[in-house]
Design a protein around this motif. Structure first.
Motif, PDB file in Angstrom:
ATOM      1  N   ILE A   1      16.975  19.967   7.586  1.00 30.28           N
ATOM      2  CA  ILE A   1      15.548  19.949   8.075  1.00 30.28           C
ATOM      3  C   ILE A   1      14.684  18.980   7.191  1.00 30.28           C
ATOM      4  N   PRO A   2      14.849  18.925   5.792  1.00 32.64           N
ATOM      5  CA  PRO A   2      14.171  17.754   5.045  1.00 32.64           C
ATOM      6  C   PRO A   2      14.488  16.478   5.536  1.00 32.64           C
ATOM      7  N   ALA A   3      15.604  16.333   5.903  1.00 34.71           N
ATOM      8  CA  ALA A   3      15.986  14.720   6.146  1.00 34.71           C
ATOM      9  C   ALA A   3      15.339  14.464   7.277  1.00 34.71           C
ATOM     10  N   GLU A  29      14.595  12.470  20.188  1.00 35.32           N
ATOM     11  CA  GLU A  29      14.564  13.002  18.684  1.00 35.32           C
ATOM     12  C   GLU A  29      13.081  12.763  18.082  1.00 35.32           C
ATOM     13  N   MET A  30      12.325  11.925  18.459  1.00 34.90           N
ATOM     14  CA  MET A  30      11.097  11.460  17.977  1.00 34.90           C
ATOM     15  C   MET A  30      10.035  12.555  18.513  1.00 34.90           C
ATOM     16  N   ALA A  31      10.426  12.616  20.071  1.00 34.21           N
ATOM     17  CA  ALA A  31       9.418  13.419  21.096  1.00 34.21           C
ATOM     18  C   ALA A  31       9.538  15.021  20.507  1.00 34.21           C
ATOM     19  N   ALA A  32      10.681  15.416  20.094  1.00 34.01           N
ATOM     20  CA  ALA A  32      10.967  16.732  19.482  1.00 34.01           C
ATOM     21  C   ALA A  32      10.257  16.894  18.081  1.00 34.01           C
ATOM     22  N   LEU A  33      10.146  15.915  17.284  1.00 34.81           N
ATOM     23  CA  LEU A  33       9.586  15.923  16.108  1.00 34.81           C
ATOM     24  C   LEU A  33       8.062  16.110  16.195  1.00 34.81           C
ATOM     25  N   MET A  34       7.763  15.334  17.251  1.00 32.34           N
ATOM     26  CA  MET A  34       6.286  15.318  17.277  1.00 32.34           C
ATOM     27  C   MET A  34       5.614  16.520  17.810  1.00 32.34           C
ATOM     28  N   GLN A  35       6.447  17.169  18.501  1.00 34.67           N
ATOM     29  CA  GLN A  35       6.055  18.569  19.041  1.00 34.67           C
ATOM     30  C   GLN A  35       6.054  19.408  17.822  1.00 34.67           C
ATOM     31  N   VAL A  36       7.035  19.417  16.967  1.00 38.53           N
ATOM     32  CA  VAL A  36       6.842  20.209  15.796  1.00 38.53           C
ATOM     33  C   VAL A  36       5.503  19.879  14.871  1.00 38.53           C
ATOM     34  N   ALA A  37       5.193  18.508  14.852  1.00 40.13           N
ATOM     35  CA  ALA A  37       4.104  18.219  14.130  1.00 40.13           C
ATOM     36  C   ALA A  37       2.864  19.031  14.721  1.00 40.13           C
ATOM     37  N   LYS A  38       2.628  18.874  16.151  1.00 46.78           N
ATOM     38  CA  LYS A  38       1.691  19.315  17.053  1.00 46.78           C
ATOM     39  C   LYS A  38       1.479  21.018  16.680  1.00 46.78           C
ATOM     40  N   GLU A  39       2.571  21.691  16.666  1.00 44.84           N
ATOM     41  CA  GLU A  39       2.416  22.987  16.077  1.00 44.84           C
ATOM     42  C   GLU A  39       2.254  23.283  14.806  1.00 44.84           C
ATOM     43  N   LEU A  40       2.636  22.302  13.774  1.00 44.41           N
ATOM     44  CA  LEU A  40       2.305  22.591  12.516  1.00 44.41           C
ATOM     45  C   LEU A  40       0.880  22.378  12.239  1.00 44.41           C
ATOM     46  N   ARG A  86       5.218  16.416   2.537  1.00 49.55           N
ATOM     47  CA  ARG A  86       3.764  16.793   2.447  1.00 49.55           C
ATOM     48  C   ARG A  86       3.793  18.120   1.564  1.00 49.55           C
ATOM     49  N   GLY A  87       4.292  17.693   0.210  1.00 49.97           N
ATOM     50  CA  GLY A  87       4.334  18.627  -0.750  1.00 49.97           C
ATOM     51  C   GLY A  87       5.429  19.723  -0.470  1.00 49.97           C
ATOM     52  N   GLY A  88       6.232  19.471   0.472  1.00 49.98           N
ATOM     53  CA  GLY A  88       7.381  20.597   0.360  1.00 49.98           C
ATOM     54  C   GLY A  88       7.293  21.325   1.724  1.00 49.98           C
ATOM     55  N   LYS A  89       6.072  21.296   2.415  1.00 52.33           N
ATOM     56  CA  LYS A  89       5.718  21.914   3.756  1.00 52.33           C
ATOM     57  C   LYS A  89       6.773  21.548   4.945  1.00 52.33           C
ATOM     58  N   LEU A  90       7.284  20.346   4.894  1.00 48.10           N
ATOM     59  CA  LEU A  90       8.171  19.976   5.947  1.00 48.10           C
ATOM     60  C   LEU A  90       9.657  20.318   5.550  1.00 48.10           C
ATOM     61  N   CYS A 143       0.779  -1.154   0.003  1.00 50.12           N
ATOM     62  CA  CYS A 143       0.069   0.063  -0.024  1.00 50.12           C
ATOM     63  C   CYS A 143       0.911   1.343  -0.070  1.00 50.12           C
ATOM     64  N   GLN A 144       0.666   2.263  -0.873  1.00 48.15           N
ATOM     65  CA  GLN A 144       1.207   3.537  -1.049  1.00 48.15           C
ATOM     66  C   GLN A 144       0.368   4.435  -0.357  1.00 48.15           C
ATOM     67  N   LEU A 145       1.104   4.937   0.940  1.00 54.14           N
ATOM     68  CA  LEU A 145       0.180   5.823   1.884  1.00 54.14           C
ATOM     69  C   LEU A 145       0.807   7.210   1.911  1.00 54.14           C
ATOM     70  N   GLN A 146       0.072   8.112   2.060  1.00 57.37           N
ATOM     71  CA  GLN A 146       0.486   9.581   2.262  1.00 57.37           C
ATOM     72  C   GLN A 146       0.886   9.509   3.935  1.00 57.37           C
ATOM     73  N   LEU A 147       2.131   9.553   4.000  1.00 54.60           N
ATOM     74  CA  LEU A 147       2.482   9.542   5.361  1.00 54.60           C
ATOM     75  C   LEU A 147       3.692  10.441   5.608  1.00 54.60           C
ATOM     76  N   ASN A 148       3.621  11.123   6.799  1.00 55.34           N
ATOM     77  CA  ASN A 148       4.895  11.934   7.084  1.00 55.34           C
ATOM     78  C   ASN A 148       4.608  12.304   8.618  1.00 55.34           C
ATOM     79  N   TYR A 149       5.212  12.972   9.291  1.00 56.34           N
ATOM     80  CA  TYR A 149       5.195  13.058  10.815  1.00 56.34           C
ATOM     81  C   TYR A 149       4.290  14.106  11.122  1.00 56.34           C
TER      82      TYR A 149
END
Length: 384
Positions: free
Chosen positions: A234-236, A278-289, A210-214, A175-181
């Motif tokens: 950042i993209p990495a 690192e995962m926790a920090a990224l999830m915080q960014v996701a929450k803000e976005l 996500r179309g360049g948003k991240l 399955c090809q899924l739209q998936l990102n943090y």
């Protein structure tokens, strides 16, 4: 290059997505073929062996161009993926005609991977309707060796994914899924991954940025991530998030120029999954976005082919998002009005007929006509 095992194959973790190839003068249908050829050459030299295209990409030119680019190499040195364009309901009765045309366009005798394109709310009924015989025909092509592995892509919400899997999960190999943090929580990505795991279906990822948003965050968010990995771009971080998920076998990136390709190849040369902090920090960014008001357009351009006014809808939505986010932050939004001033009046948001044609093929199910109407309002008539 990192690789993931899939059955008897080793697939490059970084897949070459052919939806955002380099173009000339901003024209999505006018692909810069020489640059694309160089990019494919570089990708092959650096271990990328998975290439993904589709019927409608780049005004229906992507399949032909990618076929031409890859036919220069031994057929067993790459994996070619294509899709049945079910995002347009008019295609449902044409599966045989389209499949044969795709083989002709690409110049190939078979597809290594073939997908039902964009299973979602607007087409689930048609995909499940036996009168079209879509899945039966494609399974017959697999039996005949013209498709080696059969799967599907999904932009739909969790109930649609569940319904499709209940009907055809036993036939689907991936399955090809739209998936990102960002979408891990925002679009229930976590639950979708868990559901696919129940069916033992591995995941191919689309829209990792996500179309360049991240690809670019605000200063505070970037500083928080840089404090943990000073050398990581950042993209990495978006790729590292996906690399951390064992269910993911291929991460598709639509690279629009050689610079992006080179940067992505460098990222995927060595494994560097995220640690707990690192995962926790990224999830915080996701929450803000996720808290920002924005329209989730990924600039796939399906809408533009169906707009009778010829509006560049992804670009207009990009300007809308920029304007809304700027004014929400209490700043004077001048970028959108300035950009709109350079666009002919008959191509501005006010030219939208509210016909809904674009909404019928939008993978994100965006109410585009409402967005165009709101754009005119928030600009105070500046787009008229």
């Amino acid at each position: 290059m990192q690789y993931r095992e899939f059955k008897d194959k080793k697939l490059s973790l970084l897949g070459f997505g052919a939806m955002r190839l380099p173009v000339i003068d901003g024209d999505d249908a006018n692909v810069d073929v020489p640059q694309t050829m160089r990019m494919v050459e570089y990708a092959m030299e650096h271990g990328i062996n998975y290439y993904d295209t589709a019927w409608g990409y780049h005004g229906e030119h992507s399949e032909e161009i990618m076929g031409e680019a890859l036919r220069r190499y031994p057929r067993d040195s790459y994996y070619f993926a294509d899709k049945f364009p079910g995002y347009d309901l008019a295609n449902m009765p044409k599966v045989k005609e389209i499949f044969e045309t795709q083989l002709q366009r690409t110049g190939l005798d078979f597809f290594d991977f073939y997908l039902l394109h964009n299973v979602c709310e607007m087409n689930i009924e048609q995909y499940l309707d036996p009168q079209y015989g879509i899945i039966e025909y494609l399974l017959a092509q697999k039996q005949a060796g013209r498709i080696h592995h059969f799967g599907f892509s999904c932009h739909g919400e969790l109930p649609v994914l569940k319904r499709f899997l209940e009907a055809y999960g036993h036939e689907m190999e991936f399955c090809q899924l739209q998936l990102n943090y960002l979408d891990w929580e925002f679009q229930h990505g976590k639950e979708k991954v868990a559901l696919l795991k129940e069916y033992d279906i591995p995941i191919w990822v689309m829209e990792p940025l996500r179309g360049g948003k991240l690809a670019k965050l605000d200063d505070g968010q970037e500083q928080a991530l840089k404090a943990l990995r000073p050398q990581e771009e950042i993209p990495a971080w978006a790729f590292r998030f996906l690399e951390t998920l064992p269910e993911v076998k291929v991460i598709l990136s639509g690279m629009s120029n050689e610079e992006q390709l080179h940067a992505n190849v460098e990222t995927f040369e060595k494994a560097a999954p995220l640690q707990e902090e690192e995962m926790a920090a990224l999830m915080q960014v996701a929450k803000e976005l996720a808290g920002e008001k924005s329209v989730p357009c990924t600039a796939c351009h399906y809408c533009t082919d169906h707009c009778p006014q010829g509006l560049d809808i992804p670009h207009l939505i990009e300007l809308y998002n920029e304007h809304v986010l700027t004014t929400k932050a209490g700043l004077f939004g001048f970028i959108a009005p300035m950009a709109l001033a350079a666009i002919p009046q008959d191509k501005q948001p006010a030219a939208c007929l509210h016909c809904g044609n674009c909404e019928q093929v939008c993978p994100q199910q965006i109410k585009i006509s409402d967005v165009m109407g709101d754009f005119v309002k928030v600009l105070g008539g500046q787009s008229e």
